[in-house]
Design an enzyme around this catalytic site. Structure first.
Site, PDB file in Angstrom:
ATOM      1  N   HIS A  55     -96.446   3.531 -34.345  1.00 16.07           N
ATOM      2  CA  HIS A  55     -95.865   4.474 -35.291  1.00 16.07           C
ATOM      3  C   HIS A  55     -96.642   4.519 -36.603  1.00 16.07           C
ATOM      4  O   HIS A  55     -96.775   5.581 -37.221  1.00 16.07           O
ATOM      5  CB  HIS A  55     -94.399   4.091 -35.562  1.00 16.07           C
ATOM      6  CG  HIS A  55     -93.630   5.108 -36.324  1.00 16.07           C
ATOM      7  ND1 HIS A  55     -93.122   6.241 -35.739  1.00 16.07           N
ATOM      8  CD2 HIS A  55     -93.283   5.171 -37.628  1.00 16.07           C
ATOM      9  CE1 HIS A  55     -92.486   6.956 -36.649  1.00 16.07           C
ATOM     10  NE2 HIS A  55     -92.570   6.329 -37.805  1.00 16.07           N
ATOM     11  N   HIS A 106     -88.008  11.451 -35.828  1.00 17.08           N
ATOM     12  CA  HIS A 106     -87.035  10.370 -35.940  1.00 17.08           C
ATOM     13  C   HIS A 106     -86.278  10.308 -34.618  1.00 17.08           C
ATOM     14  O   HIS A 106     -85.051  10.365 -34.574  1.00 17.08           O
ATOM     15  CB  HIS A 106     -86.093  10.600 -37.128  1.00 17.08           C
ATOM     16  CG  HIS A 106     -85.990   9.401 -38.016  1.00 17.08           C
ATOM     17  ND1 HIS A 106     -84.824   8.940 -38.552  1.00 17.08           N
ATOM     18  CD2 HIS A 106     -86.954   8.538 -38.459  1.00 17.08           C
ATOM     19  CE1 HIS A 106     -85.053   7.867 -39.283  1.00 17.08           C
ATOM     20  NE2 HIS A 106     -86.338   7.606 -39.242  1.00 17.08           N
TER      21      HIS A 106
END
Length: 733
Positions: A55, A106
């Site tokens: 990420h 998200h």
């Protein structure tokens, strides 16, 4: 500076199990041992885990992301900052303005805890924008959910939509567009991609690179808690049966605190106090400090005893990895400290000097009189691992078996009732699309449009991708995502400036998935280069799998376009008596089409080929001939039939299409637009098209109260009721 202790945190032995729990591979841990010439302690291991996960480090995709075009006529700042920046011309006073924008995922948090996961996704992307000095003026979202009848789908939709609306509405930013789809591939892993854009004077943009030795490092905003600890690492792993146990890794947001934080930061920026500034997003204090230091070629020392905490007894590990929301980190001009502190006191927000910049390559963390971490800073960010993972090209899609003819109106009804294509008012009516009073076109009408306050210019925003195409043919699917986004902008007369990408895929360690990533990025790069819209920001979200089942490859493209005169914007609403014309060549491509999936439950055939030269030529034709076009929309999912119905329904008039065969009505050939105009304007357009060498044909007429396709027909009222009621009916079960 305190003298470092030689054996920080000796009470915890770093075992192979602890290393694995942090998502660190054996060869990566060996590299950590080499860099440190000793075993790390737990806090240091957590810091490496946060900075070297997928990420934050993009370790599987960096090689391919570098191939994307990132510069252009309008680009002020490309990838690598909190958001991308493009020039958009002067404001009412003659000051040059810029648009700051980005899209980010998200996904994992939203599946675990839908409301807070989606809400903090919105909060995070808004911080990415205002940390650069821009006031947010628009938001969008791109959502992907599982099958409508899956037991979790309705709860996920309800929670995600409520979270987006709850945060965005309270913060005060208009949500002007987006897209929502449903497919069984997302049953175990929904996607929540959040987009935000803001405006800033081009001479007042703030960046994150620290500068100056011995400069104070300042903590701003809300206090630190234990929410979100390990969130970035969780976002870089597949889901398994233990998914519910990950709930503590989801952050909790407060939009009212974020609003105050934005106002305080923007006020502070006016004082000249800010050297550099970075929001605390993924990996919180760790990532923000490391990135500021790395970009500036400096080290950072932090004294965690000075970090404002809302919970007692927090360890260094917890403070460094917390993803508590509404926090920023700043390097401050020391002579401005009192002035800066007064601003944050006024807004009732924490302001704490928690460290300083160092001349050497060092990330030094102190807490409770001890050195809790002492690491080479550059190795955490700029020198993080980078992989050239094995990849396999996606095999050619199977040939399309014959598609039987069906009654056109019956097929249209199935599409209108499908949650992916039904009217989405149930969603967007929960969003405030008019706050700030500059929204020209809100959700449900193609690209959203926001006026540049005090001028006659406007910005247009859209988010697009067709995952069915990317699954069949990643290269063409990547091209198509960019092309459709640019068509959405061209359909209202906007010129595309740049794009942001949100690349959602499965596990890159699987060569087939990695092949999808490579193919899609190549396609995106080809389209961005041909259509003149560089990639200026973005996000990669990998490991979107549950128990080994990946999502459809979903490289979402968020595009921004400029309208020079909002009074000349092309409408989307036809009038009674208008001629219907199609710009572009219709071949009747049904492979991977909405008709094939929704009506026949089939996924065979290839994605439609994307002719980038035709895309560019047809978009220019629309913009150059806007005076002859009364209404326009691009043709995409559902082809001519669905686009004609949506245009007709928006005007409360019927439509008659001459074609009767499914391929012509529902084919998804690319580079096409549906145009509505008067007969006289249609004649002028035909002449212009002949001169320009672009295909333009009449396909029917708008008017009456019936929707006719060949010999098949239904009343507009019947179809409208079905379309407008289907989504709410799904949500009611």
């Amino acid at each position: 500076m305190r003298a470092p202790e030689t054996t920080p945190e000796p009470e915890i032995e770093i075992t192979p199990e602890i290393v694995a729990e942090h998502g660190i591979a054996e060869d990566e841990y060996a590299e950590i041992l080499r860099l440190l010439n000793r075993p790390p302690n737990l806090t240091e291991l957590g810091i490496f885990s946060a900075m070297w996960n997928e990420h934050c480090s993009y370790k599987s995709s960096k090689k391919w992301l570098r191939t994307l075009p990132t510069t252009g006529e309008h680009v002020i700042c490309g990838p690598g900052e909190n958001a991308g920046v493009v020039a958009i011309g002067p404001d009412a006073e003659g000051n040059e303005l810029a648009c700051v924008f980005k899209m980010e995922s998200h996904n994992h948090p939203s599946y675990i805890e839908p409301y807070q996961g989606a809400a903090t996704g919105v909060g995070g992307i808004l911080r990415d924008v205002f940390t650069m000095g821009a006031r947010p003026v628009a938001a969008m979202n791109a959502l992907s959910f599982g099958a409508p009848d899956h037991p979790r789908t309705r709860a996920l939709v309800s929670g995600v939509v409520a979270g987006i609306g709850g945060y965005g509405n309270a913060f005060g930013v208009p949500t002007v567009g987006g897209e929502t789809r449903f497919h069984p591939a997302y049953d175990g892993n929904c996607l929540v991609n959040a987009f935000a854009a803001g405006l800033v004077r081009a001479d007042r943009i703030f960046y994150s690179a620290a500068s100056g030795v011995g400069m104070p490092v300042v903590y701003l905003g809300a206090r630190t808690g234990r929410d979100g600890v390990g969130g970035a690492t969780m976002a870089s792993a597949e889901f398994g049966e233990e998914v519910a146990e990950k709930r503590p890794t989801v952050q909790v947001g407060d939009p009212f605190t974020e609003k105050r934080l934005m106002e305080a930061c923007l006020e502070l920026m006016e004082t000249g106090a800010v050297i550099s500034i970075q929001d605390m997003g993924a990996a919180g204090l760790t990532c923000s400090a490391v990135e500021m230091g790395d970009k500036g070629g400096l080290g950072i020392r932090l004294d965690l005893d000075r970090v404002p905490c809302r919970e007692t007894g927090m360890t260094a590990y917890e403070m460094m990895l917390s993803e508590s929301q509404e926090r920023m980190l700043m390097v401050l001009r020391p002579e401005k400290e009192a002035e800066a502190r007064a601003i944050f006191d006024k807004w009732d927000l924490d302001f704490a000097v928690i460290g300083e910049t160092l001349p050497e390559d060092r990330f030094l963390i102190e807490h409770g009189g001890r050195t809790c971490a002492d690491l080479p800073l550059a190795a955490l960010s700029g020198n993080a691992p980078e992989y050239d993972r094995p990849w396999e090209e996606t095999p050619p899609a199977p040939e399309l078996d014959p598609v039987p003819e069906v009654d056109a109106i019956d097929a249209l009804k199935i599409l209108l009732a499908a949650p992916s294509y039904a009217h989405k008012a149930w969603i967007w009516e929960q969003y405030d699309s008019q706050v700030m009073a500059d929204t020209v076109r809100g959700p449900g009408l193609g690209a959203g449009v926001v006026r540049i306050h005090g001028t006659e210019r406007a910005l247009a925003f859209t988010a697009d991708v067709t995952p069915r195409y990317v699954e069949a043919n990643p290269f063409e699917g990547g091209k198509q995502a960019v092309a459709e986004a640019c068509r959405n902008l061209a359909a209202l007369g906007a010129r595309p400036l740049a794009v942001t990408d949100n690349l959602n895929f499965g596990n890159p360690e699987k060569p087939g998935i990695m092949g999808q990533i490579v193919g899609a990025i190549r396609g995106i790069g080809a389209a961005c280069g041909a259509l003149g819209c560089p990639v200026v920001s973005g996000n990669v979200s990998l490991y979107n799998e549950t128990e080994g089942r990946p999502i459809l490859p979903t490289p979402t493209i968020g595009a921004v376009g400029l309208i020079d005169d909002v009074g000349e914007m092309i409408d989307r609403v036809p009038r009674d008596g208008h001629v219907a014309l199609v710009l572009g060549e219709t071949r009747g491509h049904l492979g991977r089409s909405a008709l094939l999936w929704e009506v026949f439950n089939r996924t065979d055939g290839d994605a439609p080929p994307v002719d980038l030269a035709a895309e560019a030529k047809h978009a220019d034709f629309i913009r150059d001939n806007r005076d002859w076009i009364d209404a326009c929309t691009d043709l995409s999912d559902g082809g001519l039939a669905l686009a004609a119905f949506e245009m007709a329904e928006s005007a409360c008039v019927g439509v008659t299409l001459d074609a009767a065969d499914c391929a012509t009505l529902f084919g998804e050939d690319q580079a096409r637009y549906l145009i509505a105009c008067s007969f006289d304007k249609a004649e002028a357009l035909m002449v212009a098209a002949s001169r320009a060498g672009v295909p333009l044909v009449t396909v029917g007429r708008f008017g009456g109260d019936q929707v006719r396709m060949g010999a098949s027909q239904a009343t507009l009222d019947e179809l409208s009721s079905l379309w407008r009621g289907a989504f709410a009916a799904m949500m009611e079960g």
